[in-house]
Design a protein around this motif. Structure first.
Motif, PDB file in Angstrom:
ATOM      1  N   MET A  86       0.829  -1.193   0.000  1.00 26.96           N
ATOM      2  CA  MET A  86       0.000   0.000   0.000  1.00 26.96           C
ATOM      3  C   MET A  86       0.868   1.249   0.000  1.00 26.96           C
ATOM      4  O   MET A  86       2.038   1.218   0.405  1.00 26.96           O
ATOM      5  N   ALA A  87       0.300   2.350  -0.431  1.00 31.90           N
ATOM      6  CA  ALA A  87       1.013   3.627  -0.472  1.00 31.90           C
ATOM      7  C   ALA A  87       1.294   4.138   0.937  1.00 31.90           C
ATOM      8  O   ALA A  87       0.520   3.898   1.869  1.00 31.90           O
ATOM      9  N   ALA A  88       2.394   4.862   1.079  1.00 29.20           N
ATOM     10  CA  ALA A  88       2.822   5.381   2.383  1.00 29.20           C
ATOM     11  C   ALA A  88       1.760   6.234   3.078  1.00 29.20           C
ATOM     12  O   ALA A  88       1.600   6.117   4.300  1.00 29.20           O
ATOM     13  N   PRO A  89       1.009   7.113   2.375  1.00 31.52           N
ATOM     14  CA  PRO A  89       0.005   7.915   3.086  1.00 31.52           C
ATOM     15  C   PRO A  89      -1.063   7.068   3.780  1.00 31.52           C
ATOM     16  O   PRO A  89      -1.493   7.398   4.892  1.00 31.52           O
ATOM     17  N   LEU A  90      -1.489   5.978   3.135  1.00 27.29           N
ATOM     18  CA  LEU A  90      -2.487   5.113   3.763  1.00 27.29           C
ATOM     19  C   LEU A  90      -1.875   4.364   4.948  1.00 27.29           C
ATOM     20  O   LEU A  90      -2.494   4.250   6.012  1.00 27.29           O
ATOM     21  N   LYS A  91      -0.668   3.873   4.787  1.00 28.68           N
ATOM     22  CA  LYS A  91       0.015   3.186   5.895  1.00 28.68           C
ATOM     23  C   LYS A  91       0.225   4.139   7.070  1.00 28.68           C
ATOM     24  O   LYS A  91       0.064   3.755   8.233  1.00 28.68           O
ATOM     25  N   GLN A 126      -0.573  -8.666  -3.840  1.00 28.13           N
ATOM     26  CA  GLN A 126       0.277  -8.464  -2.668  1.00 28.13           C
ATOM     27  C   GLN A 126      -0.080  -7.167  -1.950  1.00 28.13           C
ATOM     28  O   GLN A 126      -0.026  -7.085  -0.721  1.00 28.13           O
ATOM     29  N   CYS A 127      -0.470  -6.152  -2.722  1.00 33.85           N
ATOM     30  CA  CYS A 127      -0.902  -4.892  -2.116  1.00 33.85           C
ATOM     31  C   CYS A 127      -2.144  -5.114  -1.258  1.00 33.85           C
ATOM     32  O   CYS A 127      -2.244  -4.589  -0.150  1.00 33.85           O
ATOM     33  N   GLY A 159      -9.154  -7.375 -11.296  1.00 33.76           N
ATOM     34  CA  GLY A 159     -10.094  -8.271 -10.637  1.00 33.76           C
ATOM     35  C   GLY A 159      -9.373  -9.435  -9.992  1.00 33.76           C
ATOM     36  O   GLY A 159      -8.660 -10.172 -10.666  1.00 33.76           O
ATOM     37  N   THR A 160      -9.520  -9.586  -8.667  1.00 32.52           N
ATOM     38  CA  THR A 160      -8.911 -10.704  -7.950  1.00 32.52           C
ATOM     39  C   THR A 160      -9.888 -11.210  -6.891  1.00 32.52           C
ATOM     40  O   THR A 160     -10.766 -10.463  -6.463  1.00 32.52           O
ATOM     41  N   PRO A 161      -9.738 -12.452  -6.453  1.00 36.44           N
ATOM     42  CA  PRO A 161     -10.598 -12.947  -5.372  1.00 36.44           C
ATOM     43  C   PRO A 161     -10.266 -12.312  -4.015  1.00 36.44           C
ATOM     44  O   PRO A 161     -11.025 -12.461  -3.069  1.00 36.44           O
ATOM     45  N   TYR A 162      -9.149 -11.594  -3.927  1.00 36.27           N
ATOM     46  CA  TYR A 162      -8.753 -10.940  -2.671  1.00 36.27           C
ATOM     47  C   TYR A 162      -9.368  -9.555  -2.541  1.00 36.27           C
ATOM     48  O   TYR A 162      -9.380  -8.972  -1.458  1.00 36.27           O
TER      49      TYR A 162
END
Length: 199
Positions: A86-91, A126-127, A159-162
């Motif tokens: 994930m991007a640093a601002p969200l983390k 992975q994100c 599109g992913t199942p995650y």
């Protein structure tokens, strides 16, 4: 506390793809009677420690408060994939939620994630895992996308199942395919339906 239950759609968007996905997730949430969508973003972070963001963003959704996260019935978290994370601002925002963790404010609330990358194998899954990890530490229940959503099989883009994802052919590309839009809406509808059962 909000007068009616809501799904918090919280994101960081650099070039607009994630913000566009958030709108479609909100459409899915709003299909569920009794649950509202609340769209919020997080401010950017700067390598200059003296620099601060304005209290209100120049455009788009308002910045999220910890109270809005605490009071949500479910959380949809969105970020572009940066090197499979994930991007640093969200983390940075999530790293400030230790008071909610210590008091168990998010335990047993449903959560899901959505992401975008500019290459087919740019770390989307992975994100989503990187967003999943701290929310599981909070005791949240992660909801993916089941294969009853046929777009997971037919898509040649995101599109992913995650969780929902978008394949942006360039950093300026934020037009979602029909499959990507449908999967975002399906994800919003699913988290709203589950949250309504738990409220």
């Amino acid at each position: 506390m909000s007068s009616s239950p809501y799904i918090l759609i919280l994101f960081y968007s650099r070039h607009g793809s994630i913000a566009e996905m958030a709108k479609h997730i909100a459409r899915g949430v709003n299909k569920v009677t009794g649950m509202e969508a609340k769209i919020r973003q997080v401010p950017n972070v700067s390598s200059n420690t003296e620099s601060t963001e304005p209290a209100l963003p120049d455009e788009g959704a308002p910045y999220c408060t910890l109270d809005e996260l605490r009071d949500c019935s479910g959380l949809a978290l969105g970020s572009p994939s940066y090197f499979g994370s994930m991007a640093a601002p969200l983390k940075h925002f999530i790293d400030q939620t230790s008071t909610l963790w210590m008091t168990g404010q998010l335990i047993d609330k449903p959560a899901c994630g959505f992401t975008s990358a500019s290459t087919m194998h740019g770390g989307q899954e992975q994100c989503l895992h990187s967003m999943m990890t701290p929310l599981i530490h909070h005791g949240m229940i992660w909801l993916g996308l089941p294969y009853k959503n046929k777009e997971l099989i037919s898509t040649t883009s995101g599109g992913t199942p995650y969780g929902a994802s978008h394949l942006a052919s360039s950093t300026q590309e934020n037009t979602l395919t029909k499959e990507e839009k449908n999967l975002c809406e399906a994800q919003g509808e699913r988290i709203a339906s589950v949250a309504l059962k738990l409220v």
